[in-house]
Motif scaffolding. Structure first.
Motif, PDB file in Angstrom:
ATOM      1  N   ARG A 275      -4.595   2.120  -0.186  1.00 30.65           N
ATOM      2  CA  ARG A 275      -4.636   1.273  -1.592  1.00 30.65           C
ATOM      3  C   ARG A 275      -3.241   1.145  -2.186  1.00 30.65           C
ATOM      4  N   ASN A 276      -3.001   0.375  -2.887  1.00 36.31           N
ATOM      5  CA  ASN A 276      -1.702   0.117  -3.750  1.00 36.31           C
ATOM      6  C   ASN A 276      -1.675   1.237  -4.716  1.00 36.31           C
ATOM      7  N   THR A 277      -0.216   1.764  -5.005  1.00 32.14           N
ATOM      8  CA  THR A 277      -0.213   2.774  -5.857  1.00 32.14           C
ATOM      9  C   THR A 277      -0.451   2.439  -7.473  1.00 32.14           C
TER      10      THR A 277
ATOM     11  N   SER B 266      -5.845  -4.200  -5.282  1.00 32.62           N
ATOM     12  CA  SER B 266      -6.351  -2.870  -4.746  1.00 32.62           C
ATOM     13  C   SER B 266      -5.537  -2.419  -3.890  1.00 32.62           C
ATOM     14  N   PHE B 267      -5.174  -3.394  -2.807  1.00 31.48           N
ATOM     15  CA  PHE B 267      -4.225  -3.254  -1.669  1.00 31.48           C
ATOM     16  C   PHE B 267      -2.896  -4.293  -1.672  1.00 31.48           C
TER      17      PHE B 267
ATOM     18  N   GLU C 121     -12.954   1.047   3.158  1.00 35.53           N
ATOM     19  CA  GLU C 121     -13.147   0.611   1.867  1.00 35.53           C
ATOM     20  C   GLU C 121     -14.410   0.066   1.246  1.00 35.53           C
TER      21      GLU C 121
ATOM     22  N   GLN D 239       0.852  -1.185  -0.125  1.00 39.94           N
ATOM     23  CA  GLN D 239       0.229  -0.107  -0.145  1.00 39.94           C
ATOM     24  C   GLN D 239       1.078   1.159  -0.117  1.00 39.94           C
TER      25      GLN D 239
ATOM     26  N   ASN E  41     -10.128  -5.713   1.437  1.00 34.52           N
ATOM     27  CA  ASN E  41      -9.381  -5.129   2.242  1.00 34.52           C
ATOM     28  C   ASN E  41     -10.002  -4.944   3.656  1.00 34.52           C
TER      29      ASN E  41
END
Length: 341
Positions: free
Chosen positions: A105-107, A280-281, A248, A94, A243
């Motif tokens: 979230r993940n970049t 997404s994460f 979320e 994340q 998540n």
């Protein structure tokens, strides 16, 4: 006396000139940068036409993109998370911002933004010019304000010069900051992978494994990862691990519609080799882990993507198919774009 007489004609000439006769120095030229649309790509989105990249607009935007004064303690820039070698993403599960705070979230990578209709995992941004403010004010990212950013960069002479070249005067405004960063990001076009060169008949061919993987991909992946962007830009719930954060809700976080719960924007697979971890994460460390998860069966949900529901909530894949699919996906890597050539 003779000296005075000699000066008189010059004086009379000067006072006879009207304001219209005085030629002001012309502003430095700032030509538009033409964005070439790669073969098969969709048209440029409407925002680009209202904010066409220019030579100095892009130069300014790139400098601002790397500017750590955007964060409250001058330690984090846009480029801190969006690193070129990772297709302008990072290697963190994340996003990590100021004071090592962990984001939700993940970049996401930054590539081919000029062709996208939505931005971010939940599509909360429709115009790229509206995106830069989000990380500036977010507690976990830069924890600052646009007024603070303007105050700080206004003390740098180089910025005054660049704003003048890009916009005609030295005025530093929030709108100009957003527009110049977007101009820079519009130029980040990736379309020179092995896949592209094969499609353009430039002398390269797929290996046997890549060719088999391409067939697997078309049968089992292309319903979501379609078009030459390798995303249909839709929002889907594909049953990934959820998540645990109560903040979320996926697309439903924006729309408030239950049917959008835990649906996320389908990511482009271009340069995906460089953007691990995935999800997404950051649920998955490798591409193999993603394919294994689909093969073993995903989490059921009422709004699970129909393609998965029709196949028993999974995408069945043999080990050979997984290996071949990954071989093909790696042909979408644009080494020049990520600075590895």
């Amino acid at each position: 006396m003779k000296k005075a007489i000699a000066i008189l004609p010059i004086f009379l000439l000067l006072i006879s000139c009207s304001k219209e006769d005085i030629i002001e120095p012309a502003p430095e030229e700032n030509p538009e940068i033409s964005l070439t649309i790669p073969t098969g790509f969709p048209s440029l989105n409407s925002s680009v036409n209202g904010n066409k990249p220019t030579k100095f607009g892009v130069e300014l935007g790139e400098k601002l993109f790397h500017e750590k004064m955007f964060s409250a303690n001058n330690t984090v820039s846009c480029a801190s998370c969006h690193q070129q070698s990772n297709a302008f993403s990072d290697k963190n599960i994340q996003a990590i911002g100021i004071h090592d705070r962990v984001g939700l979230r993940n970049t996401p990578p930054i590539q081919n933004m000029a062709f996208m209709n939505f931005y971010n995992w939940d599509g909360n941004i429709l115009q790229l010019e509206k995106q830069p403010l989000v990380p500036i004010i977010t507690h976990e990212e830069m924890n600052s304000s646009i007024l603070e950013v303007i105050d700080k960069i206004s003390t740098v002479h180089e910025y005054k010069d660049l704003f003048k070249k890009a916009f005609g005067d030295e005025s530093i405004t929030s709108e100009r900051i957003y527009r110049s960063i977007a101009q820079y990001e519009y130029t980040l076009i990736s379309a020179n992978s092995k896949y592209d060169r094969v499609k353009r008949n430039e002398g390269e061919i797929f290996t046997e494994s890549e060719a088999r993987g391409y067939q697997v991909f078309k049968q089992k992946c292309a319903s979501c990862h379609s078009t030459e962007l390798f995303t249909d830009q839709s929002f889907r719930n594909v049953g990934f691990p959820i998540n645990p954060s109560i903040e979320e809700a996926g697309r439903a976080r924006i729309t408030g519609i239950p049917a959008d719960y835990m649906s996320f924007r389908v990511p482009s697979l271009r340069n995906v080799e460089y953007t691990a971890p995935y999800g997404s994460f950051g649920q998955f460390p490798t591409l193999k882990a993603v394919l294994d998860y689909f093969d073993n069966g995903v989490l059921y949900a009422d709004n699970l993507d129909p393609f998965l529901k029709e196949n028993g909530n999974r995408i069945p894949l043999t080990e050979q198919e997984k290996q071949d699919a990954i071989s093909f996906i790696k042909t979408l890597s644009d080494h020049t774009f990520v600075g590895k050539e």
